[in-house]
Enzyme design. Structure first.
Site, short mmCIF file in Angstrom:
data_model
loop_
_atom_site.label_atom_id
_atom_site.label_comp_id
_atom_site.label_asym_id
_atom_site.label_seq_id
_atom_site.Cartn_x
_atom_site.Cartn_y
_atom_site.Cartn_z
N ARG A 1 -43.55 10.09 -50.57
CA ARG A 1 -43.85 10.24 -49.15
C ARG A 1 -45.35 10.44 -48.97
O ARG A 1 -45.94 11.33 -49.57
CB ARG A 1 -43.09 11.44 -48.58
CG ARG A 1 -43.53 11.87 -47.18
CD ARG A 1 -42.67 13.03 -46.69
NE ARG A 1 -43.04 13.53 -45.40
CZ ARG A 1 -43.70 14.68 -45.18
NH1 ARG A 1 -44.08 15.43 -46.22
NH2 ARG A 1 -43.98 15.08 -43.96
N ARG B 1 -52.21 19.83 -33.67
CA ARG B 1 -52.67 20.53 -34.87
C ARG B 1 -53.92 21.35 -34.65
O ARG B 1 -54.73 21.05 -33.79
CB ARG B 1 -52.96 19.51 -35.97
CG ARG B 1 -51.72 19.00 -36.60
CD ARG B 1 -51.99 17.96 -37.66
NE ARG B 1 -50.72 17.44 -38.08
CZ ARG B 1 -49.97 18.01 -39.01
NH1 ARG B 1 -50.37 19.05 -39.66
NH2 ARG B 1 -48.78 17.50 -39.29
N LYS C 1 -37.14 10.99 -37.70
CA LYS C 1 -37.22 12.41 -38.06
C LYS C 1 -36.67 13.25 -36.91
O LYS C 1 -37.16 13.18 -35.78
CB LYS C 1 -38.67 12.79 -38.36
CG LYS C 1 -39.20 12.12 -39.63
CD LYS C 1 -40.67 12.43 -39.84
CE LYS C 1 -40.93 13.89 -40.09
NZ LYS C 1 -42.40 14.16 -40.17
N THR D 1 -37.85 20.00 -46.06
CA THR D 1 -38.70 21.16 -45.77
C THR D 1 -38.22 22.50 -46.31
O THR D 1 -37.09 22.91 -46.05
CB THR D 1 -39.01 21.24 -44.25
OG1 THR D 1 -39.55 19.98 -43.86
CG2 THR D 1 -40.05 22.32 -43.95
N1 LIG Z 1 -52.33 14.80 -48.17
C1 LIG Z 1 -52.49 16.10 -47.97
N2 LIG Z 1 -53.70 16.65 -47.97
C2 LIG Z 1 -53.87 17.97 -47.79
N3 LIG Z 1 -52.88 18.82 -47.56
C3 LIG Z 1 -51.67 18.35 -47.53
C4 LIG Z 1 -51.40 16.97 -47.73
N4 LIG Z 1 -50.10 16.80 -47.61
C5 LIG Z 1 -49.59 18.01 -47.34
N5 LIG Z 1 -50.51 18.94 -47.32
C6 LIG Z 1 -50.35 20.39 -47.13
O1 LIG Z 1 -49.03 20.74 -47.40
C7 LIG Z 1 -48.40 21.28 -46.24
C8 LIG Z 1 -46.94 20.83 -46.13
O2 LIG Z 1 -46.78 19.47 -46.27
P1 LIG Z 1 -46.09 18.57 -45.18
O3 LIG Z 1 -46.19 17.18 -45.66
O4 LIG Z 1 -44.73 19.08 -44.83
O5 LIG Z 1 -47.10 18.74 -43.97
P2 LIG Z 1 -46.94 19.20 -42.48
O6 LIG Z 1 -48.31 19.12 -41.95
O7 LIG Z 1 -46.21 20.49 -42.40
O8 LIG Z 1 -45.98 18.08 -42.02
P3 LIG Z 1 -45.59 17.23 -40.78
O9 LIG Z 1 -46.78 16.51 -40.29
O10 LIG Z 1 -44.61 16.29 -41.37
O11 LIG Z 1 -44.99 18.18 -39.81
C9 LIG Z 1 -49.27 20.81 -45.10
O12 LIG Z 1 -49.19 21.60 -43.97
C10 LIG Z 1 -50.64 20.83 -45.72
O13 LIG Z 1 -51.16 22.12 -45.71
C1 LIG Z 2 -40.98 17.09 -42.58
C2 LIG Z 2 -41.30 17.56 -41.24
O1 LIG Z 2 -41.98 16.91 -40.50
C3 LIG Z 2 -40.75 18.83 -40.80
O2 LIG Z 2 -39.96 19.44 -41.50
O3 LIG Z 2 -41.10 19.24 -39.69
K LIG Z 3 -46.18 13.82 -40.57
MG LIG Z 4 -42.47 17.93 -38.72
#
Ligand SMILES: Nc1ncnc2c1ncn2[C@@H]1O[C@H](COP(=O)(O)OP(=O)(O)OP(=O)(O)O)[C@@H](O)[C@H]1O
Ligand SMILES: CC(=O)C(=O)O
Ligand SMILES: [K+]
Ligand SMILES: [Mg+2]
Length: 476
Positions: A36, A77, A222, A280
Site C-alpha cells: 500500500r 491534515r 474505504k 488500522t
Molecule cells: N510514506 C510515509 N511517510 C511518512 N510517514 C508515513 C508514511 N506513511 C505513513 N506514515 C506515518 O504512519 C502513520 C500511519 O500510517 P497510515 O498510512 O495509516 O497514515 P494515515 O495518515 O493515518 O492514513 P490515512 O491517510 O489513510 O488516513 C501516518 O500518520 C504517518 O505518521
Molecule cells: C486506513 C485508513 O485510512 C483509516 O483507517 O482511516
Molecule cells: K490515505
Molecule cells: Mg483514513
C-alpha cells in the site's frame, strides 16, 4: 514450489522504514501480498521509485504482489511542525491557522483553507485519530482558537476529524484525480478511495478509468465515515473491494460500534464475493515494540474469523521499528487461526444457502456447488480458469480449506486476486486449456498422479462463456 503457509492476505504500507530494495524484499519474503502506497505522504518521485522497486523485486523473487495506491481524499491534515512534533497539554490554548507556517506549541497549521468555516464555538476537534481532543473557543476568518481537552504528542501531517462537520459532497478531490492519473501511468493495480460518501464517488473514478482504458484497475472503497455506512450496499455493489478503515471510522462514529459494524460489513462483502480488507491499529504496538499485545493478536485472529480477506498494517510497516516482524506475526496468526476455520465455515455457508436463493447467476450456482463437492470428496486443489477473477472470488468468499489456483491471461487480474483469501494466481498465455493447467501444476510439484482436483470451466471452452460447469477428476 510451496504455496504460502497462510491464506489470509497481508497488506503492508510502504513508508520511510521500508522503501528500500532490501526491506521490500524482506516484506515479500515475510508474506506481504499487497503493497500500500499512502499518497497522503511522500512525493510522486518517491512513490514512482517504490513502484519500480516492487516490480523489480517481485520479478526477481518470482513472488506476486499487488500495488494499492491509497488516495488522501477529503482528509484535513495538520501541516509541518517544527522538530516533527509538539507536546500538547490539557488546558493549553492553541491557534489552528490556515496560513502556511511551521507549527509550534501555540500555533498549528491546518492544510485546508476553508477550515474555519467547518467549526463553531463549542465544537470538538479530534487530532491524530482521536488521541488528542480540542474544544473550539473562537473562530476567525483564517484561524480557530481552541483549548486542549485531552493532550498528547502531535506529529506533522496527522489527520484532523470534526465528526459534526458536513464534508463537501464530492469525496474525490482534484488532487485525488492527479494521483489517479499518476497511478494509471505507473501501472498501479488498485486505488483506495478515502472518505467515500456515496456510490457516485465510485462511479466518477470508474468512469475516468474507463476513459483511460484502465477499467481493470481495482477500485477499493474505504469505509471511514457514517455516510459510507449508510450507503454501504450501493457502494459495495459498485466497488471492486472494500476497506474497513477503522482509524477514521473510530473517530467519525462512536468507537464502541466498530466491532459489530466490522462483522456486518465483512459478511456483506463476503456474500457479494468482493474482497474486504480490515485495516488500522491491528498490531500498532509493534510500531515501537517487538511483541504485540494479546488484544492485538486476538483482533487479527477475530477479523480472520469474521471472514476478512486481508489484514492491513499501516504505521507498523511505514514508520515502525519492527516492520518485518509485524508481517511475520500476521502470517503466524493467520496460519494458526485458519486451521480452525473449517467447521466454522460450513455452518456459515449453510446459513447463506438457505437465506439467499433464487436470484443468483449461473456462476454463483456453480461456486456453491464447488463447496458442496469439497465437503463430499477429498479434493486437493480448486482450479479456476478466470477471465475477470470473478469465479475465483466467488469461491474464495466461502473460505475453503483448499487453495484456489486461479489461471488468467491478464497480469492485472492475477495481481488483483492478491486481495482475495486463499487464491493463488498464475498468468498464462492466451488460449491455454485444461492440459496446460495440469502440466503446469504437475511441473511445479503441486500435484502428483492420482491426486483429486476440482476444476471450474466455461463450456464449450473455445467460446467466451462464463463459468457454467465443474469437473472433478484425478490427475493422470
Ligand atoms: N510514506 C510515509 N511517510 C511518512 N510517514 C508515513 C508514511 N506513511 C505513513 N506514515 C506515518 O504512519 C502513520 C500511519 O500510517 P497510515 O498510512 O495509516 O497514515 P494515515 O495518515 O493515518 O492514513 P490515512 O491517510 O489513510 O488516513 C501516518 O500518520 C504517518 O505518521
Ligand atoms: C486506513 C485508513 O485510512 C483509516 O483507517 O482511516
Ligand atoms: K490515505
Ligand atoms: Mg483514513
Amino acid at each position: 514450489m510451496r504455496l504460502p503457509q497462510h491464506k489470509t492476505k497481508i497488506v503492508a504500507t510502504i513508508g520511510p522504514a521500508t522503501n528500500s530494495k532490501k526491506m521490500i524484499e524482506k516484506l515479500m519474503k515475510a508474506g506481504m501480498s499487497v503493497a500500500r502506497l499512502n499518497f497522503s505522504h511522500g512525493t510522486f518521485e518517491e512513490h514512482a521509485k517504490v513502484i519500480e522497486i516492487i516490480r523489480e523485486v517481485s520479478w526477481k523473487l518470482d513472488r506476486r504482489v499487488a500495488i494499492l495506491a491509497d488516495l488522501p481524499g477529503l482528509k484535513i491534515r495538520v501541516g509541518e511542525i517544527k522538530g516533527g512534533y509538539v507536546e500538547l497539554k490539557r488546558g493549553d490554548k492553541v491557534v489552528l491557522t490556515t496560513k502556511d507556517v511551521e507549527g509550534d506549541e501555540t500555533t498549528i497549521p491546518v492544510e485546508y483553507k476553508d477550515f474555519p468555516k467547518l467549526v463553531s464555538r463549542g465544537d470538538t476537534i479530534y487530532l491524530s485519530d482521536g488521541y488528542i481532543v480540542l474544544r473550539v473557543e473562537n473562530v476567525r476568518e483564517d484561524e480557530v482558537e481552541a483549548v486542549v481537552v485531552s493532550g498528547g504528542k502531535l506529529f506533522s501531517r496527522k489527520g484532523i476529524n470534526i465528526p459534526k462537520a458536513h464534508l463537501p459532497v464530492e469525496a474525490v478531490t482534484p488532487r485525488d484525480m492527479e494521483i489517479i492519473e499518476f497511478a494509471v501511468d505507473h501501472g498501479v493495480d488498485a486505488i483506495g478511495l478515502s472518505f467515500v460518501g456515496s456510490v457516485y464517488d465510485i462511479l466518477k473514478v470508474k468512469g475516468f478509468l474507463e476513459k483511460r482504458g484502465a477499467s481493470d484497475i481495482f477500485v477499493v472503497a474505504k469505509i471511514e465515515r457514517p455516510d459510507a455506512v449508510r450507503n454501504f450496499d450501493e457502494i459495495l455493489n459498485a466497488a471492486d473491494g472494500i476497506m474497513i478503515a477503522r482509524g477514521d471510522l473510530g473517530v467519525e462514529m462512536p468507537i464502541e460500534k466498530l466491532p459489530i459494524l466490522q462483522k456486518k460489513l465483512i459478511r456483506k462483502a463476503n456474500q457479494e464475493g468482493k474482497p474486504v480488507i480490515t485495516a488500522t491499529q491491528m498490531l500498532v504496538s509493534m510500531t515501537t515494540e517487538k511483541v504485540p499485545t494479546r488484544a492485538e493478536v486476538t483482533d487479527v485472529a477475530n477479523a480472520i474469523l469474521d471472514g476478512t480477506d486481508a489484514v492491513m498494517l499501516s504505521e507498523e510497516t511505514a514508520v515502525g521499528k519492527f516492520p518485518i516482524e509485524a508481517v511475520e506475526m500476521m502470517a503466524k496468526i493467520a496460519k494458526v487461526t485458519e486451521e480452525y476455520r473449517e467447521s466454522f465455515g460450513l455452518s456459515r455457508i449453510r446459513e447463506w444457502l438457505e437465506t439467499d436463493t433464487h436470484k443468483g447467476t449461473i456462476k454463483e450456482a456453480i461456486t456453491r456447488s464447488v463447496i458442496d463437492a469439497l465437503c463430499t470428496v477429498d479434493i486437493k486443489y480448486i482450479l479456476t480458469p478466470t477471465r475477470t477473477g470473478r469465479t475465483a472470488r466467488l469461491i474464495s468468499r466461502f473460505k475453503p480449506r483448499q487453495w484456489i489456483l486461479a489461471f488468467s491471461t491478464s497480469e492485472r487480474v492475477c495481481n488483483n486476486l492478491m486481495f482475495s483469501y486463499g487464491v493463488y494466481s498464475f498468468c498464462l498465455e492466451e488460449g491455454f486449456d485444461e492440459r496446460d493447467i495440469v502440466r503446469l501444476i504437475k511441473g511445479l510439484g503441486l500435484v502428483e498422479s492420482d491426486d483429486m482436483v476440482l476444476m471450474t470451466e466455461g463450456r464449450p471452452i473455445e467460446k467466451t462463456v462464463g463459468t457454467n460447469s465443474i469437473k472433478i477428476f484425478q490427475i493422470a
